[in-house]
Write a protein that holds these residues in place. Structure first.
Motif, PDB file in Angstrom:
ATOM      1  N   LEU A  16      21.356  38.320  43.926  1.00 38.83           N
ATOM      2  CA  LEU A  16      22.592  37.610  43.616  1.00 38.83           C
ATOM      3  C   LEU A  16      22.346  36.474  42.630  1.00 38.83           C
ATOM      4  O   LEU A  16      23.143  36.256  41.708  1.00 38.83           O
ATOM      5  CB  LEU A  16      23.232  37.076  44.889  1.00 38.83           C
ATOM      6  N   LYS A  17      21.249  35.742  42.801  1.00 41.04           N
ATOM      7  CA  LYS A  17      20.931  34.658  41.864  1.00 41.04           C
ATOM      8  C   LYS A  17      20.798  35.205  40.448  1.00 41.04           C
ATOM      9  O   LYS A  17      21.326  34.627  39.502  1.00 41.04           O
ATOM     10  CB  LYS A  17      19.645  33.941  42.271  1.00 41.04           C
ATOM     11  N   GLU A  18      20.092  36.329  40.299  1.00 41.66           N
ATOM     12  CA  GLU A  18      19.916  36.939  38.978  1.00 41.66           C
ATOM     13  C   GLU A  18      21.259  37.377  38.393  1.00 41.66           C
ATOM     14  O   GLU A  18      21.517  37.194  37.206  1.00 41.66           O
ATOM     15  CB  GLU A  18      18.955  38.119  39.069  1.00 41.66           C
ATOM     16  N   LEU A  19      22.114  37.940  39.230  1.00 42.67           N
ATOM     17  CA  LEU A  19      23.440  38.367  38.802  1.00 42.67           C
ATOM     18  C   LEU A  19      24.282  37.169  38.366  1.00 42.67           C
ATOM     19  O   LEU A  19      24.931  37.185  37.317  1.00 42.67           O
ATOM     20  CB  LEU A  19      24.131  39.122  39.938  1.00 42.67           C
ATOM     21  N   PHE A  20      24.260  36.089  39.152  1.00 45.28           N
ATOM     22  CA  PHE A  20      25.045  34.902  38.835  1.00 45.28           C
ATOM     23  C   PHE A  20      24.543  34.213  37.569  1.00 45.28           C
ATOM     24  O   PHE A  20      25.335  33.644  36.816  1.00 45.28           O
ATOM     25  CB  PHE A  20      25.065  33.934  40.017  1.00 45.28           C
ATOM     26  N   VAL A  21      23.246  34.255  37.311  1.00 45.94           N
ATOM     27  CA  VAL A  21      22.691  33.694  36.069  1.00 45.94           C
ATOM     28  C   VAL A  21      23.249  34.460  34.872  1.00 45.94           C
ATOM     29  O   VAL A  21      23.633  33.867  33.856  1.00 45.94           O
ATOM     30  CB  VAL A  21      21.144  33.715  36.084  1.00 45.94           C
ATOM     31  N   GLN A  22      23.301  35.795  34.981  1.00 43.36           N
ATOM     32  CA  GLN A  22      23.880  36.604  33.903  1.00 43.36           C
ATOM     33  C   GLN A  22      25.343  36.247  33.671  1.00 43.36           C
ATOM     34  O   GLN A  22      25.806  36.170  32.525  1.00 43.36           O
ATOM     35  CB  GLN A  22      23.804  38.094  34.240  1.00 43.36           C
ATOM     36  N   MET A  23      26.069  36.027  34.767  1.00 43.16           N
ATOM     37  CA  MET A  23      27.483  35.701  34.645  1.00 43.16           C
ATOM     38  C   MET A  23      27.670  34.341  33.980  1.00 43.16           C
ATOM     39  O   MET A  23      28.542  34.178  33.129  1.00 43.16           O
ATOM     40  CB  MET A  23      28.141  35.755  36.023  1.00 43.16           C
ATOM     41  N   GLN A  24      26.844  33.362  34.334  1.00 45.20           N
ATOM     42  CA  GLN A  24      26.927  32.041  33.707  1.00 45.20           C
ATOM     43  C   GLN A  24      26.636  32.144  32.220  1.00 45.20           C
ATOM     44  O   GLN A  24      27.261  31.461  31.415  1.00 45.20           O
ATOM     45  CB  GLN A  24      25.960  31.055  34.377  1.00 45.20           C
ATOM     46  N   ALA A  25      25.716  33.023  31.835  1.00 43.59           N
ATOM     47  CA  ALA A  25      25.361  33.188  30.428  1.00 43.59           C
ATOM     48  C   ALA A  25      26.538  33.725  29.599  1.00 43.59           C
ATOM     49  O   ALA A  25      26.571  33.534  28.378  1.00 43.59           O
ATOM     50  CB  ALA A  25      24.152  34.113  30.298  1.00 43.59           C
ATOM     51  N   LEU A  26      27.502  34.363  30.230  1.00 45.43           N
ATOM     52  CA  LEU A  26      28.674  34.891  29.527  1.00 45.43           C
ATOM     53  C   LEU A  26      29.696  33.796  29.217  1.00 45.43           C
ATOM     54  O   LEU A  26      30.627  34.016  28.454  1.00 45.43           O
ATOM     55  CB  LEU A  26      29.357  35.981  30.363  1.00 45.43           C
ATOM     56  N   SER A  27      29.527  32.616  29.812  1.00 45.93           N
ATOM     57  CA  SER A  27      30.507  31.540  29.683  1.00 45.93           C
ATOM     58  C   SER A  27      29.996  30.421  28.790  1.00 45.93           C
ATOM     59  O   SER A  27      28.797  30.174  28.713  1.00 45.93           O
ATOM     60  CB  SER A  27      30.835  30.978  31.069  1.00 45.93           C
ATOM     61  N   GLU A 121      32.662  43.269  33.799  1.00 41.33           N
ATOM     62  CA  GLU A 121      31.610  43.875  34.613  1.00 41.33           C
ATOM     63  C   GLU A 121      30.634  44.710  33.792  1.00 41.33           C
ATOM     64  O   GLU A 121      29.458  44.800  34.114  1.00 41.33           O
ATOM     65  CB  GLU A 121      32.198  44.720  35.747  1.00 41.33           C
ATOM     66  N   ASN A 122      31.102  45.299  32.681  1.00 44.76           N
ATOM     67  CA  ASN A 122      30.229  46.123  31.851  1.00 44.76           C
ATOM     68  C   ASN A 122      29.250  45.313  31.018  1.00 44.76           C
ATOM     69  O   ASN A 122      28.308  45.863  30.459  1.00 44.76           O
ATOM     70  CB  ASN A 122      31.064  47.035  30.949  1.00 44.76           C
ATOM     71  N   GLU A 123      29.464  44.009  30.950  1.00 45.26           N
ATOM     72  CA  GLU A 123      28.560  43.150  30.183  1.00 45.26           C
ATOM     73  C   GLU A 123      27.359  42.684  31.030  1.00 45.26           C
ATOM     74  O   GLU A 123      26.495  41.987  30.509  1.00 45.26           O
ATOM     75  CB  GLU A 123      29.322  41.951  29.635  1.00 45.26           C
ATOM     76  N   LEU A 124      27.328  43.062  32.286  1.00 43.11           N
ATOM     77  CA  LEU A 124      26.238  42.673  33.174  1.00 43.11           C
ATOM     78  C   LEU A 124      25.171  43.756  33.191  1.00 43.11           C
ATOM     79  O   LEU A 124      25.483  44.947  33.287  1.00 43.11           O
ATOM     80  CB  LEU A 124      26.763  42.424  34.589  1.00 43.11           C
TER      81      LEU A 124
END
Length: 126
Positions: A16-27, A121-124
């Protein structure tokens, strides 16, 4: 919607941490997470010294208490990432966030079923 079967629910907080880091990088700015239905287990830090938990464990317990009392909370990305450092398993939870005006939602069931739903979701990279 994407579904992920995470094989080792006993340690899904790392994923989850790795997933959330990717999501933060999109913002372009720090994310604010809306969290509900959260059930988790902290990392076992051993016995308390003289019956007093460490500051980081106090933070986890206060967070857990707040989630139970309020049912839904809003927390910044950095604060969530700091808390995840001391969480081992997320059994259930709903994590909602808005990234560049697009909603993205992550639902966790039984610790091993992770659903990701939203325009980005496809950008993750999963």
């Amino acid at each position: 919607m994407r579904k992920i079967m995470y094989e080792d629910c006993n340690n899904n907080a790392t994923f989850l941490k790795e997933l959330f880091v990717q999501m933060q990088a999109l913002s372009n700015s720090e994310l604010n997470w809306r969290i509900s239905n959260l059930d988790f287990t902290p990392i076992d830090k051993g016995d308390f010294i003289d019956g007093i938990p460490s500051d980081e464990m106090k933070e986890i317990y206060y967070f857990q208490k707040k989630v139970i009392e309020k049912q839904t909370i809003i927390i910044t990305h950095n604060a969530l990432m700091k808390l995840l450092e001391n969480i081992r398993i997320v059994y259930e939870g709903s994590f909602d966030v808005s990234i560049k005006g697009e909603q993205l939602k992550i639902n966790i069931f039984d610790g091993d079923i992770i659903e990701i739903d939203g325009e980005m979701e496809n950008e993750l990279n999963l």
